[in-house]
Write an enzyme that holds these catalytic residues in place. Structure first.
Site, mmCIF file in Angstrom:
data_model
loop_
_atom_site.group_PDB
_atom_site.id
_atom_site.type_symbol
_atom_site.label_atom_id
_atom_site.label_comp_id
_atom_site.label_asym_id
_atom_site.label_seq_id
_atom_site.Cartn_x
_atom_site.Cartn_y
_atom_site.Cartn_z
ATOM 1 N N GLN A 223 0.826 -1.204 0.000
ATOM 2 C CA GLN A 223 0.000 0.000 0.000
ATOM 3 C C GLN A 223 0.866 1.262 0.000
ATOM 4 O OE1 GLN A 223 -3.023 -2.005 3.128
ATOM 5 N NE2 GLN A 223 -3.388 0.155 2.864
ATOM 6 N N ARG A 370 -9.295 0.101 7.879
ATOM 7 C CA ARG A 370 -10.458 0.882 7.474
ATOM 8 C C ARG A 370 -10.764 2.003 8.450
ATOM 9 N NH1 ARG A 370 -14.172 -1.787 3.163
ATOM 10 N NH2 ARG A 370 -14.658 0.381 2.962
ATOM 11 N N CYS A 371 -9.720 2.684 8.897
ATOM 12 C CA CYS A 371 -9.921 3.882 9.712
ATOM 13 C C CYS A 371 -8.604 4.618 9.714
ATOM 14 C CB CYS A 371 -10.302 3.525 11.139
ATOM 15 S SG CYS A 371 -8.965 2.833 12.124
ATOM 16 N N GLU A 740 -13.528 4.740 5.100
ATOM 17 C CA GLU A 740 -13.050 4.332 6.417
ATOM 18 C C GLU A 740 -13.967 4.892 7.498
ATOM 19 O OE1 GLU A 740 -11.017 5.107 4.011
ATOM 20 O OE2 GLU A 740 -9.300 3.759 4.073
#
Ligand code: CDP
Length: 783
Positions: A223, A370-371, A740
């Site tokens: 990523q 996801r945050c 997110e």
């Protein structure tokens, strides 16, 4: 002059342009890590520890080495000879690459086999004999900090206990003062359990180090390819100009593909030593038991409130389970990520946050799943606390929030822990969601149902996220400032290529980032190719995680497009024989103010940039921008969930979910909705089923998709989506992060709904996941 194109054809900001990447992904033309084949590739398999805590007394790899097709067996001792048995983590700790002294969690890397075929490599693992001496496993941070607990990190100089870090923020004195003025203190102790991002494509690497030139081409599910290149250079001592990281199509990252894993280091070292490409692709179980987990925060929150329901202050004690190595992927300054955003959407003057992390015999991680870094945990705590405060004070939970919200005119608003929220209208957001769900009627129905013995619950969560990390004065990872970049080249025929420092893993950047350029220059989005993920061919950036791509990389894209627009105006002034200040650019047409018939298109300009320039101007139409955001951006949302709980079984069903999200200006509304649906599904999953746990011996329960329940469309409720648009005022495109946020806000809404159904019985907490037996036990205990 070509006819101007319509805004819809250009596909700028606000248009639901079809995702460009979908055709190749859906039609099997994607290029994932395991699709890449190089001649003479060898395959690697990793031997992992079956035990959570044990001393290694010896490793006998002779039988494995003798197996036909095995090229090498790599152990920690061999890595040690090259100074690579240990590697630094992103949080300043060290992590074993291949264990030399002890194994510290089940699934830890102990040895690797390199063979001509992946099946031979896997078979050979069974021939390696490791002599382990059992040590007592520690599976909770509470056990870990007990006096006399076995020392997990006994190799670490100066480490005398299992404490991984301590960190505090806020004003202790002011908080004590606030608590002394409170009519009551509402307390909640809760655990946000360990979970795993579980991307559908597991992690992998294909390392190709040329032993003659020293060129290392590393294909990797990354990523953050640029940051990984730099870290590889630092860890492996390879010259950075010789390292090319190529991150191909990625089947989901969710924070799991940010850390550097031991397998990457071993495969690269093996390729360097053997002189052939080495490929390693994890199995599902390897991914679940050994790579970056998320959450695992034990939190105690105390809210000082008045009898009128006014919040005066917040005190939080948090203990995190770090696993065996402290390897959270997070900004250096913040030892518990951005957990201190725990003051949420509320206006109160004092807070004090005290955090400790402990080593345990579990896999390390602590990724931004996801945050933004650890905000999901924070948001969960404050939203559960505010809900409980409403019950204790005896006012409606929606009213409790409305009374304490930061008011629209207070923005920019500095929180008690130092965040400066840029914009928002929380009151309108919550009121809109309440109206949509029919809140007052629902409360009446709830009371009627209760009289019949039915348990209906209405849960609210109003969250504020902090995304777009981040400003260089405060944000770095391992010393690298969290800026990001975009390079834009417009070719003579008016087609363009945009190169990004960020890296998509399914979010649709190839579409939305082209839309940003289309908006500024009027070149149709479909005429703009977006390239990312190859460090030799894209400008430097810190990568995609924590909802930072659009706020940082998207802003860089807007800024670089504006630089080209400025040059385009100069060229237009020359072509139209007008003054540069008189040139206007709209929908790809540059015209003279007041004389719209005197115009050229952006495509004419592109050709002129290589053929017909004003005296002294440099040829070409291209530039690069590195964007250093002045602040984070603060998306928010109001979520309302309605559930019915079966009092006999504890099973709960979602009846409705209304989700109102603010992510500033929506570049592509369709993509935004997709991101939100994904985030809400994850939030539902955490609240209902998705959970990695461990038995007393440290065996991971959740090592496959039979035990680790990732929701499918079957279990997932229907979501009713609403939107407000309060643009981020300091941001070049007014966009905030998205997606997110939905995971950040929704778990509290689902859990609050179940608690709300049981609140009249005195139930105030059920730990996540809210499994039927836990609900049933809470009902049983209350009655
Ligand atoms: O960093 P990451 O890409 O995961 O998250 P993001 O920046 O929040 O964006 C997710 C996707 O939604 C990207 O394709 C964005 O460009 C898009 N988006 C949008 O269209 N409008 C917004 N206001 C925010 C994001």
């Amino acid at each position: 002059m070509a006819a101007p194109t319509t805004p819809a054809e250009i596909g700028g900001i606000g248009h639901s342009v079809q995702r460009k990447e979908d055709a190749r992904l859906i039609e099997g033309q994607g290029n994932f890590l395991d699709d890449i084949e190089l001649p003479n590739t060898l395959h690697m398999a990793i031997l992992r520890s079956p035990l959570a805590h044990a001393r290694i007394k010896g490793i006998d790899s002779s039988a494995a080495t003798a197996l036909d097709g095995v090229v090498a067996v790599v152990t920690g001792d061999l890595m040690d000879q090259h100074g690579l048995a240990w590697m630094p983590t992103l949080s300043g700790d060290t992590q074993a690459v291949l264990a030399t002294d002890k194994v510290r969690y089940q699934g830890q890397e102990v040895a690797a086999v390199i063979a001509t075929d992946p099946y031979i490599a896997t078979d050979a693992l069974e021939l390696i004999e490791v002599d382990y001496e059992d040590l007592p496993p520690i599976t909770t941070p509470q056990q870990s900090l007990e006096e006399g607990a076995a020392l997990i990190r006994d190799e670490k100089e100066g480490q005398i206990d299992n404490l991984a870090y301590t960190w505090e923020t806020g004003d202790k004195g002011a908080t004590e003062e606030a608590f002394s003025q409170a009519d009551r203190v509402v307390t909640l102790e809760t655990h946000y359990p360990r979970s795993h991002p579980a991307p559908l494509e597991t992690c992998g690497i294909l390392a190709d180090v040329n032993s003659v030139t020293g060129q290392a081409t590393i294909y990797m599910t990354s990523q953050a390819p640029h940051a990984h290149r730099t870290l590889f250079a630092m860890v492996a001592g390879l010259p950075e100009q010789n390292i090319r990281i190529v991150s191909p199509d990625i089947g989901g990252g969710f924070g799991n593909k940010v850390p550097i894993y031991p397998g990457y280091v071993v495969a690269t070292a093996a390729s360097l030593l053997i002189g052939q490409p080495v490929k390693w692709v994890e199995s599902r179980t390897e991914n679940l038991i050994s790579t970056g987990f998320a959450r695992d925060y034990y939190m105690k929150g105390e809210l000082a409130v008045t009898d009128e329901g006014r919040i005066l202050g917040l005190r939080v004690n948090m203990l995190s389970d770090q696993g065996a190595f402290y390897s959270d992927a997070q900004p250096t300054q913040f030892r518990a990520g951005l957990f201190h955003v725990v003051t949420g959407s509320y206006d109160f003057p004092a807070a004090h946050i005290d955090c400790r992390g402990a080593f345990t015999n579990k896999a390390p991680g602590g990724v931004a799943y996801r945050c933004s870094f650890r905000i999901t945990e924070a948001s969960y705590l404050i939203e559960r606390l505010v809900q409980n405060a409403a019950y204790e004070v005896g006012i409606d939970p929606a009213e409790m929030r409305l009374r304490n919200f930061i008011q629209p005119e207070q923005f920019p608003y500095e929180t008690a822990t130092g965040f400066v929220y840029d914009s928002g209208d929380y009151l309108t957001a919550l009121r809109t969601a309440l109206e949509e769900v029919g809140y007052e009627d629902l409360r009446r129905e709830q009371a009627e149902a209760r009289a019949e013995g039915r348990l209906i619950g209405i849960g609210i969560a109003h969250f504020t996220e902090a995304v777009g990390a981040g400003p260089s004065h405060t944000y770095d990872i391992a010393g690298l400032k969290m800026i990001d970049s975009a390079e834009l080249r417009v070719h003579p025929t008016g087609k363009a290529i945009l190169k990004l420092g960020v890296k998509t893993q399914g979010q649709g950047h190839e579409t939305t980032f082209a839309q940003i350029v289309a908006e500024v220059l009027g070149i149709p989005a479909n005429d703009i190719k977006v390239e990312h993920g190859d460090t030799d061919h894209t400008p430097y950036g810190l990568g995609t995680y924590a909802s930072r791509s659009t706020p940082v990389g998207g802003a860089a894209t807007a800024v670089v497009a504006r630089k080209l627009a400025d040059k385009a105006k100069k060229i237009a002034a020359h072509l139209l024989e007008a003054a540069e200040e008189d040139i206007e650019l709209a929908s790809g047409v540059l015209s003279v103010a007041g004389s719209p018939d005197r115009s050229v298109t952006i495509q004419d300009i592109a050709l002129a940039a290589y053929t017909n320039l004003p005296e002294g101007m440099e040829y070409g139409l291209e530039d690069v921008t590195y964007y250093d955001p002045p602040n984070l951006t603060y998306p928010y949302g109001s979520y309302i969930v309605v559930v019915e709980v079966d009092p006999d079984t504890g099973v709960w069903q979602v009846q409705r979910m209304v989700a109102l999200d603010d992510c500033g200006v929506r570049i592509n509304p369709m993509i935004v909705e997709g991101q939100i649906c994904g985030g809400l599904t994850e939030g539902f999953a955490m609240s209902a089923m998705q959970w990695i746990t461990f038995d007393d011996d440290g065996n991971c329960i959740g090592a496959n998709f039979m035990d680790y329940l990732v929701p499918t469309a079957w279990e997932t409720p229907r979501f009713e989506l609403l939107a407000t648009e309060v643009p981020s005022p300091h941001h070049p495109i007014g966009a905030k992060g998205v997606g997110e946020s939905a995971t950040v806000g929704s778990p509290a809404a689902f859990v609050n709904a179940v608690i709300d159904a049981l609140a009249h019985l005195g139930v105030r907490n059920i730990d996540m996941p809210v499994l039927p037996d836990r609900v049933w036990a809470a009902i049983d205990e209350a009655s």
